[in-house]
Enzyme design. Structure first.
Site, PDB file in Angstrom:
ATOM      1  N   ASP A  98       0.873  -1.179   0.000  1.00  0.00           N
ATOM      2  CA  ASP A  98       0.000   0.000   0.000  1.00  0.00           C
ATOM      3  C   ASP A  98       0.911   1.230   0.000  1.00  0.00           C
ATOM      4  O   ASP A  98       1.527   1.535   1.023  1.00  0.00           O
ATOM      5  CB  ASP A  98      -0.879   0.048   1.252  1.00  0.00           C
ATOM      6  CG  ASP A  98      -1.932  -1.053   1.315  1.00  0.00           C
ATOM      7  OD1 ASP A  98      -1.618  -2.199   0.936  1.00  0.00           O
ATOM      8  OD2 ASP A  98      -3.045  -0.759   1.768  1.00  0.00           O
ATOM      9  N   LYS A 162      -7.121   3.291  -2.979  1.00  0.00           N
ATOM     10  CA  LYS A 162      -7.477   3.365  -1.558  1.00  0.00           C
ATOM     11  C   LYS A 162      -7.731   4.810  -1.159  1.00  0.00           C
ATOM     12  O   LYS A 162      -7.023   5.723  -1.591  1.00  0.00           O
ATOM     13  CB  LYS A 162      -6.328   2.752  -0.748  1.00  0.00           C
ATOM     14  CG  LYS A 162      -6.451   2.804   0.753  1.00  0.00           C
ATOM     15  CD  LYS A 162      -5.255   2.088   1.369  1.00  0.00           C
ATOM     16  CE  LYS A 162      -5.124   2.316   2.859  1.00  0.00           C
ATOM     17  NZ  LYS A 162      -3.925   1.668   3.423  1.00  0.00           N
ATOM     18  N   LYS A 191     -10.427   0.213  -1.979  1.00  0.00           N
ATOM     19  CA  LYS A 191     -10.271  -0.040  -0.551  1.00  0.00           C
ATOM     20  C   LYS A 191     -10.658   1.222   0.215  1.00  0.00           C
ATOM     21  O   LYS A 191     -10.163   2.314  -0.073  1.00  0.00           O
ATOM     22  CB  LYS A 191      -8.829  -0.428  -0.218  1.00  0.00           C
ATOM     23  CG  LYS A 191      -8.552  -0.578   1.282  1.00  0.00           C
ATOM     24  CD  LYS A 191      -7.112  -1.019   1.541  1.00  0.00           C
ATOM     25  CE  LYS A 191      -6.760  -0.951   3.028  1.00  0.00           C
ATOM     26  NZ  LYS A 191      -5.374  -1.395   3.301  1.00  0.00           N
TER      27      LYS A 191
END
Length: 233
Positions: A98, A162, A191
């Protein structure tokens, strides 16, 4: 079919990136995090990259992934450093990455830079069969900037985009999750992270299109799910 009505406790847990990203985290914190993730059957533990080896060892023998946060939480490292941190995390055993975009470059409209950053990190992950997630940090972005980032992602095709780090001035919103999902369609997953602490919020994020939930409240969310269904642990 309504995805919420098909959820079980086990399948809901697989939405969670069970998170502990505090600066003061100790070995005891990671032992607790990994024990909980193993017992719950979450998708991943989300940690800073220095602790990948520790968590990989703690999660040996189960299918919970180790996820490394790269250039976290500010995104303000040059691309070469992000690339090296990504490679090192993968070398240490990370199953998922991430990374935080260079938010300043996005604010200046330097979209070629953002695309190149995303492409290099995504390609490294793809080459090693590691899941890639791109953190936008939406609280600092205008809606058109979020849409532009999502359009770049639709082109580059990381596995996920995300909403947030959880360390900015705001976290995931339903409006942003919907915008991101509408823009990328089925090409990239979304996400939601930051401020997802209970089942009602989690449920709304899933209904809005989120396919992963970053949270340090996995246990509380599952308890709320059980209570709604009238189930006991």
């Amino acid at each position: 079919m309504d995805i919420i009505n098909t959820l079980t406790e086990k399948s809901l847990a697989k939405y969670f990136d069970h998170t502990f990203l505090k600066a003061y985290a100790t070995r005891a914190d990671f032992e607790k995090l990994c024990k909980e993730a193993r017992e719950l059957g979450t998708a991943m533990v989300a940690i800073n990259s220095a602790q990948v080896r520790v968590c990989k060892e703690l999660l040996k023998g189960c299918d919970v992934h180790v996820g490394a946060a790269i250039s976290f939480p500010l995104g303000q490292t040059v691309l070469e450093i992000k690339v090296e941190e990504t490679k090192k995390a993968i070398q240490d055993g990370a199953d998922e990455i991430d990374y935080v975009i260079n938010i300043g470059e996005a604010k200046m409209g330097h979209w070629d830079y953002i695309e190149e950053e995303m492409r290099q990190i995504t390609e490294i992950c793809r080459a090693h069969k590691v899941i890639s997630k791109v953190i936008f940090e939406n609280c600092y972005l205008e809606k058109e900037e979020i849409k532009k980032l999502a359009e770049i992602a639709k082109k580059v095709k990381p596995d996920y985009i995300k909403t947030s780090t959880g360390f900015g001035t705001g976290g995931a919103t339903l409006e942003d999750v919907r915008l991101m999902k509408e823009t990328v369609g089925d090409d990239v997953k979304v996400k939601a992270a930051g401020g997802v602490r209970d089942w009602e919020t989690c449920k709304a994020m899933i209904e809005a299109g989120a396919e992963r939930i970053g949270t340090s409240s996995s246990i509380a969310i599952l308890e709320g799910f059980r209570n709604e269904r009238g189930q006991q642990k």
